[in-house]
Design a protein around this motif. Sequence first.
Motif, short mmCIF file in Angstrom:
data_model
loop_
_atom_site.label_atom_id
_atom_site.label_comp_id
_atom_site.label_asym_id
_atom_site.label_seq_id
_atom_site.Cartn_x
_atom_site.Cartn_y
_atom_site.Cartn_z
N GLY A 178 1.03 -1.26 0.01
CA GLY A 178 0.15 -0.05 -0.04
C GLY A 178 1.13 1.13 0.15
N TYR A 179 1.97 1.23 0.57
CA TYR A 179 2.72 2.43 0.76
C TYR A 179 3.48 2.64 -0.53
CZ TYR A 179 6.49 5.63 2.12
OH TYR A 179 7.11 6.82 2.12
N ARG A 180 3.86 1.63 -1.39
CA ARG A 180 4.40 1.56 -2.55
C ARG A 180 3.60 2.37 -3.49
NH1 ARG A 180 6.84 -3.66 -1.17
NH2 ARG A 180 5.01 -4.34 -2.54
N ARG A 181 2.21 1.76 -3.47
CA ARG A 181 1.16 2.17 -4.33
C ARG A 181 0.74 3.78 -4.18
NH1 ARG A 181 -1.74 2.52 -8.82
NH2 ARG A 181 -4.01 1.80 -8.54
N MET A 182 0.76 4.16 -2.98
CA MET A 182 0.57 5.70 -2.54
C MET A 182 2.04 6.33 -2.98
SD MET A 182 0.30 7.03 1.21
CE MET A 182 0.67 8.72 1.69
N LEU A 183 2.95 5.89 -2.86
CA LEU A 183 4.28 6.83 -3.20
C LEU A 183 4.11 6.86 -4.67
CD1 LEU A 183 6.66 8.11 -2.19
CD2 LEU A 183 8.02 6.13 -2.43
N ASP A 184 4.04 5.76 -5.51
CA ASP A 184 3.70 5.70 -6.91
C ASP A 184 3.09 6.85 -7.44
OD1 ASP A 184 4.04 4.75 -9.71
OD2 ASP A 184 1.97 4.31 -9.25
N LEU A 185 1.88 7.04 -6.91
CA LEU A 185 0.79 8.13 -7.45
C LEU A 185 1.22 9.18 -6.95
CD1 LEU A 185 -2.34 5.92 -6.38
CD2 LEU A 185 -1.72 6.40 -8.81
N THR A 186 1.67 9.85 -5.57
CA THR A 186 1.99 10.83 -5.14
C THR A 186 3.14 11.68 -5.92
OG1 THR A 186 3.10 10.01 -3.34
CG2 THR A 186 0.36 10.69 -3.03
N THR A 187 4.27 10.80 -6.39
CA THR A 187 5.10 11.30 -7.16
C THR A 187 5.29 11.28 -8.54
OG1 THR A 187 6.45 9.26 -6.69
CG2 THR A 187 6.77 10.56 -5.01
N ARG A 188 4.14 11.22 -9.09
CA ARG A 188 3.79 10.87 -10.61
C ARG A 188 3.48 12.53 -11.10
NH1 ARG A 188 -0.29 6.56 -12.66
NH2 ARG A 188 1.07 5.05 -11.08
N LEU A 189 4.41 12.84 -11.73
CA LEU A 189 4.16 14.45 -12.44
C LEU A 189 2.95 14.41 -13.29
CD1 LEU A 189 7.77 15.17 -12.95
CD2 LEU A 189 6.44 16.42 -11.49
N ASN A 190 2.25 15.22 -13.10
CA ASN A 190 0.97 15.41 -14.06
C ASN A 190 1.35 16.06 -15.47
OD1 ASN A 190 -1.14 14.10 -12.79
ND2 ASN A 190 -1.29 15.82 -11.30
N ARG A 191 2.39 15.72 -16.02
CA ARG A 191 3.04 16.36 -17.39
C ARG A 191 1.88 16.13 -18.35
NH1 ARG A 191 8.66 16.01 -17.19
NH2 ARG A 191 9.43 14.51 -15.96
N PRO A 192 0.91 15.57 -18.59
CA PRO A 192 -0.02 15.52 -19.49
C PRO A 192 -0.73 16.83 -19.56
CG PRO A 192 -0.19 13.38 -18.56
CD PRO A 192 0.55 14.17 -17.95
N GLY A 193 -0.65 17.60 -18.66
CA GLY A 193 -1.30 18.93 -18.56
C GLY A 193 -0.64 19.81 -19.50
N THR A 194 0.78 19.69 -19.72
CA THR A 194 1.38 20.72 -20.73
C THR A 194 0.98 20.22 -22.05
OG1 THR A 194 3.40 20.99 -19.36
CG2 THR A 194 3.54 21.41 -21.47
N THR A 195 0.99 18.95 -22.39
CA THR A 195 0.34 18.52 -23.56
C THR A 195 -0.85 18.92 -23.99
OG1 THR A 195 1.95 16.49 -23.63
CG2 THR A 195 -0.03 16.43 -25.25
N PHE A 196 -1.88 18.92 -23.04
CA PHE A 196 -3.30 19.18 -23.49
C PHE A 196 -3.44 20.89 -23.61
CE2 PHE A 196 -4.40 15.31 -20.53
CZ PHE A 196 -4.36 14.42 -21.52
N ALA A 197 -2.50 21.46 -23.27
CA ALA A 197 -2.51 22.88 -23.53
C ALA A 197 -2.69 23.27 -25.10
CB ALA A 197 -1.28 23.64 -23.11
N ALA A 198 -2.15 22.40 -25.74
CA ALA A 198 -2.21 22.55 -27.26
C ALA A 198 -3.48 22.10 -27.98
CB ALA A 198 -0.64 21.98 -27.87
N TRP A 199 -4.06 21.39 -27.01
CA TRP A 199 -5.27 20.57 -27.72
C TRP A 199 -6.55 21.38 -27.53
CZ3 TRP A 199 -5.37 14.64 -26.55
CH2 TRP A 199 -4.16 14.11 -26.82
N PRO A 200 -6.97 22.10 -28.64
CA PRO A 200 -8.34 22.98 -28.40
C PRO A 200 -9.69 22.19 -27.91
CG PRO A 200 -7.71 22.55 -30.88
CD PRO A 200 -6.55 21.97 -29.91
N GLU A 201 -9.44 20.93 -27.98
CA GLU A 201 -10.60 20.33 -27.57
C GLU A 201 -10.72 20.04 -26.11
OE1 GLU A 201 -9.05 18.70 -31.55
OE2 GLU A 201 -8.21 18.90 -29.53
N VAL A 202 -9.60 20.19 -25.67
CA VAL A 202 -9.38 20.34 -24.19
C VAL A 202 -9.77 21.62 -23.62
CG1 VAL A 202 -8.23 19.90 -22.05
CG2 VAL A 202 -8.01 18.25 -23.84
N HIS A 203 -10.94 21.96 -22.98
CA HIS A 203 -11.30 23.14 -22.40
C HIS A 203 -11.00 23.74 -21.22
CE1 HIS A 203 -14.74 22.11 -25.62
NE2 HIS A 203 -13.73 22.62 -26.04
N ALA A 204 -10.72 22.79 -20.18
CA ALA A 204 -10.62 23.16 -18.81
C ALA A 204 -9.64 22.08 -18.16
CB ALA A 204 -11.65 23.57 -18.11
#
Length: 362
Positions: free
Chosen positions: A212-238
């Motif tokens: 459970g600790y490994r699972r928690m650590l994996d999720l909480t240290t995973r950078l939300n990088r896709p947000g930068t990619t979605f900036a260029a997608w006009p179909e993503v609104h918010a």
Amino acid sequence: MSPSATAHSDSIDPGPAEPIRLTTLSHGGGCGCKISPKILAEALRGVSTGFAHPDLLVGSATADDAAVLRLTDDLALVATTDFFMPIVDDPYDFGRIAATNAISDIYAMGATPVLALSIVGMPIDRLPLSVIRRILDGGASVCAEAGIALAGGHSIDAPEPIYGLAVMGTVHPDRLKSNATAREGDCLVLGKPLGIGILSAVLKKGLLDAAGYRRMLDLTTRLNRPGTTFAAWPEVHAMTDVTGFGLLGHLLEVCRASRTGARLHFADIPMIEQSVAFAREGHGPGAIERNWDSYGAEVTLAPDLPHWALRLLCDAQTSGGLLVACAPDAVEAVIARFRRDGFEEAAKIGELIDGAGGVTVS
């Protein structure tokens, strides 16, 4: 032993004889430390936001994840800060989680992070310098992973350990993703499963196993990088990220800012399996009840919803997932992008509907 050897040994910080449980040094941890939405709104009522700067594209009015200032027609500065008390006992892991969480606010605006400053408050009479260094090293490792400069910061002697970052990023003004730009008919996609706050609560009670600790650590240290990619997608609104106010709280912020309602399909929401089991037993951070007390009047629940469902829907996530509002025909592409970047649990969980800011959970 020679005098010089004695002087040298006295100058070395040997670190703790036994591991220090950081979570025992604070009254709360992670984004569960946040002031409840209701109390925060009351505290900010009538507080001046300064003069209306003509280039301030995003301020406090829409409860967005970061502020945005236009510098030129083609460039905007995105700025945020986030810090909290320990959510885990290991100092290096605490630093990593806190840094990942802070940087996420930049990704949630569709921006690219470029610079960070450390925010440090430590009880120097109770924490050896070697432990403090490990916290800072953990944060620095995440900044390096994100490819951003960590260029100093500010520190104070505090009664409880506090660590986080002030982070700056850049985005083209036309690609900014705000809480206020979602549209009726948009589909909602969540990048990470719910339940991080529940795992952190049972960790503090000594009930979380190694898996459970490994699972928690994996999720909480995973950078939300896709947000930068979605900036260029006009179909993503918010976009926003799901943190201390829980899924319902942050979705309500989007609904209010965009003047829509929302419908969630509980069975489609990804959840950490162990968190569901603990939720059934009534475990979770105190922020769950504070969150529901703050916004429950704006939520309609299906009569057959499991009794433990609210514990997940209101769970205070630390370094939680991106919540993306996109056109229906972009859902598959959004999910595919998430999964390409390692977010295997990403899923469509609902849609935005006509309404006055409320959320229905079926």
